[in-house]
Design a protein around this motif. Structure first.
Motif, PDB file in Angstrom:
ATOM      1  N   PRO A  82      24.411  70.738  49.788  1.00 29.75           N
ATOM      2  CA  PRO A  82      25.379  70.141  48.866  1.00 29.75           C
ATOM      3  C   PRO A  82      24.954  70.477  47.434  1.00 29.75           C
ATOM      4  CG  PRO A  82      23.870  68.471  49.700  1.00 29.75           C
ATOM      5  CD  PRO A  82      23.531  69.743  50.408  1.00 29.75           C
ATOM      6  N   THR A  83      25.889  70.392  46.524  1.00 27.14           N
ATOM      7  CA  THR A  83      25.615  70.755  45.126  1.00 27.14           C
ATOM      8  C   THR A  83      25.231  69.500  44.322  1.00 27.14           C
ATOM      9  OG1 THR A  83      27.964  70.480  44.653  1.00 27.14           O
ATOM     10  CG2 THR A  83      27.211  72.692  45.202  1.00 27.14           C
ATOM     11  N   PRO A  84      24.530  69.698  43.209  1.00 28.01           N
ATOM     12  CA  PRO A  84      24.125  68.548  42.379  1.00 28.01           C
ATOM     13  C   PRO A  84      25.307  67.665  41.963  1.00 28.01           C
ATOM     14  CG  PRO A  84      22.945  70.515  41.685  1.00 28.01           C
ATOM     15  CD  PRO A  84      23.952  70.966  42.696  1.00 28.01           C
ATOM     16  N   ASP A  85      26.474  68.275  41.731  1.00 22.59           N
ATOM     17  CA  ASP A  85      27.610  67.455  41.293  1.00 22.59           C
ATOM     18  C   ASP A  85      28.191  66.604  42.411  1.00 22.59           C
ATOM     19  OD1 ASP A  85      28.697  70.065  42.273  1.00 22.59           O
ATOM     20  OD2 ASP A  85      30.589  68.998  41.931  1.00 22.59           O
ATOM     21  N   GLN A  86      27.821  66.918  43.649  1.00 23.35           N
ATOM     22  CA  GLN A  86      28.165  66.021  44.767  1.00 23.35           C
ATOM     23  C   GLN A  86      27.123  64.919  44.896  1.00 23.35           C
ATOM     24  OE1 GLN A  86      28.425  69.396  47.861  1.00 23.35           O
ATOM     25  NE2 GLN A  86      29.230  67.633  48.966  1.00 23.35           N
ATOM     26  N   ILE A  87      25.862  65.320  44.694  1.00 25.67           N
ATOM     27  CA  ILE A  87      24.748  64.403  44.954  1.00 25.67           C
ATOM     28  C   ILE A  87      24.682  63.316  43.875  1.00 25.67           C
ATOM     29  CG2 ILE A  87      22.245  64.237  45.272  1.00 25.67           C
ATOM     30  CD1 ILE A  87      22.330  67.292  46.056  1.00 25.67           C
ATOM     31  N   LEU A  88      24.939  63.738  42.614  1.00 21.19           N
ATOM     32  CA  LEU A  88      24.786  62.788  41.502  1.00 21.19           C
ATOM     33  C   LEU A  88      25.644  61.527  41.648  1.00 21.19           C
ATOM     34  CD1 LEU A  88      23.522  62.032  38.789  1.00 21.19           C
ATOM     35  CD2 LEU A  88      25.330  63.367  37.668  1.00 21.19           C
ATOM     36  N   PRO A  89      26.959  61.645  41.891  1.00 18.93           N
ATOM     37  CA  PRO A  89      27.744  60.397  42.018  1.00 18.93           C
ATOM     38  C   PRO A  89      27.290  59.537  43.205  1.00 18.93           C
ATOM     39  CG  PRO A  89      29.097  62.326  42.566  1.00 18.93           C
ATOM     40  CD  PRO A  89      27.826  62.838  41.965  1.00 18.93           C
ATOM     41  N   LYS A 105      15.557  67.046  53.458  1.00 22.26           N
ATOM     42  CA  LYS A 105      14.935  67.941  54.435  1.00 22.26           C
ATOM     43  C   LYS A 105      14.413  69.170  53.691  1.00 22.26           C
ATOM     44  CE  LYS A 105      18.459  68.496  57.383  1.00 22.26           C
ATOM     45  NZ  LYS A 105      19.513  68.008  56.452  1.00 22.26           N
ATOM     46  N   ASN A 106      13.272  69.664  54.091  1.00 20.31           N
ATOM     47  CA  ASN A 106      12.647  70.750  53.332  1.00 20.31           C
ATOM     48  C   ASN A 106      13.296  72.117  53.574  1.00 20.31           C
ATOM     49  OD1 ASN A 106      10.841  71.911  51.525  1.00 20.31           O
ATOM     50  ND2 ASN A 106       9.462  72.523  53.184  1.00 20.31           N
ATOM     51  N   TYR A 107      14.378  72.348  52.838  1.00 21.10           N
ATOM     52  CA  TYR A 107      15.013  73.665  52.739  1.00 21.10           C
ATOM     53  C   TYR A 107      15.155  73.949  51.255  1.00 21.10           C
ATOM     54  CZ  TYR A 107      15.809  72.800  57.605  1.00 21.10           C
ATOM     55  OH  TYR A 107      15.591  72.503  58.919  1.00 21.10           O
ATOM     56  N   THR A 108      14.948  75.183  50.872  1.00 17.27           N
ATOM     57  CA  THR A 108      14.870  75.528  49.451  1.00 17.27           C
ATOM     58  C   THR A 108      16.082  75.031  48.668  1.00 17.27           C
ATOM     59  OG1 THR A 108      13.643  77.473  50.157  1.00 17.27           O
ATOM     60  CG2 THR A 108      14.387  77.428  47.869  1.00 17.27           C
ATOM     61  N   GLY A 109      17.277  75.275  49.203  1.00 17.78           N
ATOM     62  CA  GLY A 109      18.499  74.873  48.508  1.00 17.78           C
ATOM     63  C   GLY A 109      18.606  73.364  48.360  1.00 17.78           C
ATOM     64  N   ASP A 110      18.311  72.641  49.436  1.00 16.47           N
ATOM     65  CA  ASP A 110      18.381  71.179  49.381  1.00 16.47           C
ATOM     66  C   ASP A 110      17.392  70.629  48.353  1.00 16.47           C
ATOM     67  OD1 ASP A 110      20.245  71.278  51.380  1.00 16.47           O
ATOM     68  OD2 ASP A 110      18.969  70.474  52.960  1.00 16.47           O
ATOM     69  N   VAL A 111      16.170  71.127  48.402  1.00 15.77           N
ATOM     70  CA  VAL A 111      15.135  70.616  47.503  1.00 15.77           C
ATOM     71  C   VAL A 111      15.544  70.824  46.049  1.00 15.77           C
ATOM     72  CG1 VAL A 111      12.744  70.960  46.741  1.00 15.77           C
ATOM     73  CG2 VAL A 111      13.284  70.856  49.190  1.00 15.77           C
ATOM     74  N   LEU A 112      16.037  72.019  45.773  1.00 17.74           N
ATOM     75  CA  LEU A 112      16.444  72.374  44.411  1.00 17.74           C
ATOM     76  C   LEU A 112      17.615  71.504  43.931  1.00 17.74           C
ATOM     77  CD1 LEU A 112      15.194  74.802  42.852  1.00 17.74           C
ATOM     78  CD2 LEU A 112      17.339  76.021  43.291  1.00 17.74           C
ATOM     79  N   ASN A 113      18.634  71.388  44.761  1.00 16.67           N
ATOM     80  CA  ASN A 113      19.836  70.677  44.342  1.00 16.67           C
ATOM     81  C   ASN A 113      19.616  69.162  44.230  1.00 16.67           C
ATOM     82  OD1 ASN A 113      21.139  73.098  44.102  1.00 16.67           O
ATOM     83  ND2 ASN A 113      22.252  72.941  46.033  1.00 16.67           N
ATOM     84  N   PHE A 114      18.822  68.616  45.128  1.00 12.92           N
ATOM     85  CA  PHE A 114      18.496  67.183  45.006  1.00 12.92           C
ATOM     86  C   PHE A 114      17.629  66.943  43.773  1.00 12.92           C
ATOM     87  CE2 PHE A 114      20.233  66.651  49.234  1.00 12.92           C
ATOM     88  CZ  PHE A 114      20.650  65.325  49.251  1.00 12.92           C
ATOM     89  N   GLU A 115      16.747  67.890  43.462  1.00  8.62           N
ATOM     90  CA  GLU A 115      15.884  67.775  42.293  1.00  8.62           C
ATOM     91  C   GLU A 115      16.723  67.736  41.020  1.00  8.62           C
ATOM     92  OE1 GLU A 115      11.854  69.843  42.696  1.00  8.62           O
ATOM     93  OE2 GLU A 115      12.932  71.068  41.231  1.00  8.62           O
ATOM     94  N   THR A 116      17.690  68.661  40.937  1.00  8.72           N
ATOM     95  CA  THR A 116      18.582  68.698  39.764  1.00  8.72           C
ATOM     96  C   THR A 116      19.351  67.387  39.638  1.00  8.72           C
ATOM     97  OG1 THR A 116      18.829  71.066  40.079  1.00  8.72           O
ATOM     98  CG2 THR A 116      20.457  69.989  38.674  1.00  8.72           C
ATOM     99  N   ALA A 117      19.886  66.923  40.764  1.00  5.98           N
ATOM    100  CA  ALA A 117      20.654  65.666  40.738  1.00  5.98           C
ATOM    101  C   ALA A 117      19.758  64.499  40.340  1.00  5.98           C
ATOM    102  CB  ALA A 117      21.294  65.419  42.104  1.00  5.98           C
ATOM    103  N   ALA A 118      18.522  64.517  40.810  1.00  7.20           N
ATOM    104  CA  ALA A 118      17.579  63.436  40.485  1.00  7.20           C
ATOM    105  C   ALA A 118      17.300  63.413  38.976  1.00  7.20           C
ATOM    106  CB  ALA A 118      16.279  63.618  41.266  1.00  7.20           C
ATOM    107  N   GLU A 119      17.159  64.599  38.400  1.00  8.08           N
ATOM    108  CA  GLU A 119      16.922  64.663  36.951  1.00  8.08           C
ATOM    109  C   GLU A 119      18.104  64.106  36.176  1.00  8.08           C
ATOM    110  OE1 GLU A 119      15.911  68.719  36.004  1.00  8.08           O
ATOM    111  OE2 GLU A 119      14.095  68.582  37.246  1.00  8.08           O
ATOM    112  N   LEU A 120      19.310  64.488  36.593  1.00 10.66           N
ATOM    113  CA  LEU A 120      20.523  63.991  35.935  1.00 10.66           C
ATOM    114  C   LEU A 120      20.646  62.477  36.088  1.00 10.66           C
ATOM    115  CD1 LEU A 120      22.936  66.859  37.092  1.00 10.66           C
ATOM    116  CD2 LEU A 120      22.047  66.500  34.768  1.00 10.66           C
ATOM    117  N   ALA A 121      20.297  61.980  37.266  1.00 11.28           N
ATOM    118  CA  ALA A 121      20.353  60.525  37.490  1.00 11.28           C
ATOM    119  C   ALA A 121      19.317  59.823  36.612  1.00 11.28           C
ATOM    120  CB  ALA A 121      20.115  60.208  38.966  1.00 11.28           C
TER     121      ALA A 121
END
Lengths: 333, 333
Positions: A82-89, A105-121
């Motif tokens: 999922p993308t950060p703009d889905q995760i953030l809301p 779950k430890n997959y490169t895309g998930d880790v990256l996108n959740f990280e970005t969303a976490a920063e925005l949150a």
């Protein structure tokens, strides 16, 4: 490969819509961006739990939204983060002021996108912690992963951390419980036949008529090696050995044994695997105190199974048993 | 066709053994003759419920043994009726003095063997009643059946009659409730790909790459006709039309909508079917008040699904919601 779908591009949205209708008493669906919320948010004073990842692993994660498990789930396209703009809301709506734990779950895309969303949150003032699940002992690094993949242990972690949040633990404690589950859980899977991603239209890999993939990932990623098809007991032995060795299971250990179906394997076969796995644990002197058998984290219609062992302590056991009320796991309520 | 089994001849016994270990808190397994009992029998003052049939439809019936559902289940060989000498001890052990209701899917072998067992139980002084489930609208008479086949409606009937027994209804009342469910439930299924019976080793039927079997039975028996593969909405329309017509669903009716997977179809696709089926009901003015979506009565790893509609009244709804505690259905406890 025939599929009960209308359009490969609308599979996730239409499936979510049906899911939301079938379980409207428990969840609330948001489309575009797609995410699933527990009904009746915010849950005052309770830590929020948000997970997500590519679709195609149903009932994970949307099926685990509800009391005693996830506050929100964020489904990507099939086998796509999922993308950060889905995760953030989803994070924002899961926060009641007590903070939010992200289960990734430890997959490169998930880790990256959740990280970005976490920063925005974080910028929005939300207290966010993250646990990365990496329970798959089959391989270090893989098609979509640096380090071990996150697989079936995720289900157990979501349940137990969700129990901790439900009893009112603060964010630090919920995160500690989640890390404790991750440290004590290991999995390994096998594929007998591949799956087909709807928009790809072709099987994600091929296996000869008499060949199996040992250590397969939940997207059909290669495992340790291919071998000639053999019987269920021998396959179970080969799945259990690395799991138990890596976990260092010793006599007297108390465990939860989880046999998971990849989507296209009959339940009766999962119980044949369970029978052997339980015997192996018994021979090691471990006590199987809890069990879970069924299709809980799948790879579309892949034929295969995984075994997961979680080392229990009193607190993890109590949290496992505590009330849970989601579309896919329900007891105590 | 690769299977997670050890020996085609020991599939049922080994699977039952694993099932008994995984769910030892709820059930007690007897082997040779094979049957599954609810733990802690007899349940004083309560009517017993016994069902059974060929294996290969898991979690049906063994997965539904427990409080609020079956007292005992009697699994035959794969797709083969259990024998009277298996059924009789299950009846005897299920009787607490309040009598036993037999729930029999309408297949010639099942009907005959349960009838024989019922007579033998009668000789032993047990008050036995039988309900024959025949909810499949696809065909009159079929490979193994005189009259309509019993399919997914069985799951709903076992749950609701089990709720009646659990609240303390007498045998006559439990049987009346069961008959009322059977009179108000209809199903129809579709197969996209066949299944393989372990000891046969070959698919039970074949379908061309672009062909589906409309009205298929849960053993892969022929349905109404084969047609060219089409999309999920169109397939759902063709499943729902005969179900709703036969049931005479009218505006204002309250229903339970059940979308069942045959074993090899991803959950995400079942929700796409659910979405359309719910819309059709809505357009007829019916209200979907309860739902069930998942693999509850399967045909091994067959790819396909069925839709079931049950017309509800207040009493059936209350019984559906009442506590149930089995390996495969659990809520309220």
């Amino acid at each position: 490969m025939k599929k009960l779908i209308n359009n490969p591009r609308s599979v996730v949205a239409e499936s979510l819509e049906g899911f939301g209708q079938a379980h409207h008493d428990l969840v609330e669906i948001h489309l575009d961006p797609d995410y699933v919320l527990r009904r009746g948010l915010p849950v005052e004073g309770k830590v929020g739990l948000v997970s997500g990842g590519g679709s195609g692993h149903e009932p994970l994660h949307s099926g685990y939204v509800g009391r005693g498990m996830l506050t929100a789930a964020v489904p990507g396209a099939v086998f796509t983060s999922p993308t950060p703009d889905q995760i953030l809301p989803a994070i924002v709506k899961s926060d009641s002021g007590a903070g939010v734990l992200l289960i990734v779950k430890n997959y490169t895309g998930d880790v990256l996108n959740f990280e970005t969303a976490a920063e925005l949150a974080g910028v929005e003032g939300i207290d966010v912690r993250t646990v990365v699940v990496n329970d798959d002992v089959a391989v270090e690094d893989s098609t979509y992963t640096a380090g071990r993949r996150g697989v079936a242990g995720t289900v157990l972690l979501e349940r137990i951390a969700g129990g901790a949040a439900d009893r009112g633990d603060d964010l630090g404690k919920v995160a500690e419980i989640a890390e404790r589950v991750n440290a004590n859980v290991r999995s390994m899977g096998v594929a007998l036949a591949p799956c087909t991603v709807p928009h790809a239209g072709e099987p994600s890999f091929t296996l000869a008529e008499n060949e199996i993939e040992m250590g397969v990932g939940i997207h059909g990623e290669p495992g340790r090696h291919r071998l000639e098809m053999t019987n269920a007991d021998s396959i179970t032995d080969q799945l259990m050995e690395p799991v138990l060795s890596d976990l260092g299971i010793a006599s007297g250990d108390r465990v939860l044994l989880f046999v998971n179906g990849m989507g296209g394997t009959p339940l009766s076969e999962l119980y044949i695997v369970y029978r052997r796995a339980a015997r192996i644990l018994e021979e090691r002197g471990a006590r199987v105190e809890r069990s879970l058998v069924g299709n809980y984290i799948t790879a579309l219609e892949m034929q295969g199974a995984s075994v997961t062992v979680l080392r229990l302590d009193d607190e993890l056991t109590d949290l496992w048993d505590s009330p849970v009320n989601t579309p896919a796991l329900r007891w105590g309520v």
